[in-house]
Design an enzyme around this catalytic site. Structure first.
Site, PDB file in Angstrom:
ATOM      1  N   HIS A 105       0.559  -1.389   0.023  1.00 34.25           N
ATOM      2  CA  HIS A 105       0.273   0.095   0.438  1.00 34.25           C
ATOM      3  C   HIS A 105       1.127   1.195  -0.240  1.00 34.25           C
ATOM      4  CE1 HIS A 105      -3.516   2.221  -0.002  1.00 34.25           C
ATOM      5  NE2 HIS A 105      -2.894   3.538   1.386  1.00 34.25           N
ATOM      6  N   ASP A 141      -7.150  -2.578   4.394  1.00 33.06           N
ATOM      7  CA  ASP A 141      -5.096  -1.550   4.189  1.00 33.06           C
ATOM      8  C   ASP A 141      -5.062  -1.965   5.908  1.00 33.06           C
ATOM      9  OD1 ASP A 141      -4.982  -0.765   2.039  1.00 33.06           O
ATOM     10  OD2 ASP A 141      -6.380   0.942   1.669  1.00 33.06           O
TER      11      ASP A 141
HETATM   12  C1  GRF Z   1       1.286   1.102  -6.472  1.00 32.53           C
HETATM   13  O1  GRF Z   1       1.570   2.126  -6.331  1.00 32.53           O
HETATM   14  C2  GRF Z   1       0.858   0.097  -5.310  1.00 32.53           C
HETATM   15  O2  GRF Z   1       1.547   0.693  -3.548  1.00 32.53           O
HETATM   16  C3  GRF Z   1       0.001   0.125  -5.611  1.00 32.53           C
HETATM   17  O3  GRF Z   1      -0.755   0.771  -6.885  1.00 32.53           O
HETATM   18  C4  GRF Z   1       0.800   0.815  -8.016  1.00 32.53           C
HETATM   19  C5  GRF Z   1       0.379  -0.257  -8.757  1.00 32.53           C
HETATM   20  O4  GRF Z   1       1.809  -0.019  -9.396  1.00 32.53           O
HETATM   21  N1  GRF Z   1      -1.324  -0.382  -4.895  1.00 32.53           N
HETATM   22  P1  GRF Z   1       1.916  -1.378 -10.110  1.00 32.53           P
HETATM   23  O5  GRF Z   1       1.058  -1.971 -11.169  1.00 32.53           O
HETATM   24  O6  GRF Z   1       2.438  -2.302  -8.874  1.00 32.53           O
HETATM   25  O7  GRF Z   1       3.462  -1.001 -11.032  1.00 32.53           O
END
Ligand code: GRF
Length: 208
Positions: A105, A141
């Site tokens: 998160h 979360d």
């Molecule tokens: C990341 O910032 C993650 O923390 C959030 O969504 C985003 C996903 O990015 N849950 P990716 O698909 O891993 O590039």
């Protein structure tokens, strides 16, 4: 060797960071709820089994979650990783994987649960922001925290600049959490995660 399934919705940069860190686990599958997820192509190009369970094809959340669970269970993974997975999961699904499903998160939980974390951090003027890897529990979360990384919020930051700074840390801490799991070092005690032999490294204060 333990095995993992990674569940994504889009870009998949965290999935990629985990794969490229080469933790001692077998990546059995990458599953996306969106057939257009860029991460699927990356996984296929690496020879990883990649599959879509398209949420738009299901009439209810329960039906989608049942199908997603069947796709995951086909690989009998030791651990499920949510990595940029953007669907709310039913309590039944979460309970099925309780203690064996992690999420990343983009905030220092318990601050800024939910969406648009970077925008809200800027609006509130916090000076330190970051990211969290945690076990998934039915309360969104809010699960037990495995590792966190902090970043400074700097004058002139935009949502995009701050997001990029946090994302660099996501790409460090998620592979670290998976490595700890692979090494059998993660233990849950009364809702608190202990990492055998990790010292202070469950909290990271990296350079920018
Ligand atoms: C990341 O910032 C993650 O923390 C959030 O969504 C985003 C996903 O990015 N849950 P990716 O698909 O891993 O590039």
């Amino acid at each position: 060797m333990k095995s993992i399934v990674i569940v994504i919705s889009g870009r998949g940069s965290n999935m990629r960071a985990i794969v490229e860190a080469e933790p001692p686990v077998r990546v059995a599958a990458v599953i996306s709820n969106d057939p257009g997820a860029a991460g699927l192509e990356y996984a296929r190009a690496r020879g990883i089994f990649a599959q879509t369970v398209n949420h738009r094809e299901f009439a209810s959340r329960e039906a989608f979650d049942a199908s997603l669970a069947a796709a995951i269970d086909a690989h009998a993974p030791d651990l499920v990783l949510l990595a940029g997975f953007m669907r709310i999961l039913t309590d039944g699904f979460v309970q099925r994987y309780e203690g064996r499903m992690l999420n990343i998160h983009p905030s220092l939980l318990p601050s800024f649960t939910g969406l648009h974390t970077h925008r809200r951090a800027l609006e509130l003027g916090v000076k330190i922001h970051g990211c969290t890897v945690h076990y998934v529990t039915p309360r969104l979360d809010h699960g037990p925290i495995v590792i966190q990384a902090a970043v400074p919020v700097l004058p002139g930051d935009t949502e995009e600049i701050l997001a990029a700074r946090v994302l660099r840390q996501e790409h460090r801490i998620y592979p670290q959490a998976v490595r700890w799991f692979a090494e059998g070092r993660l233990a849950l005690e009364n809702g608190i995660v202990r990492v055998a032999g990790a010292g202070a490294s469950q909290s990271a204060f990296p350079d920018r």
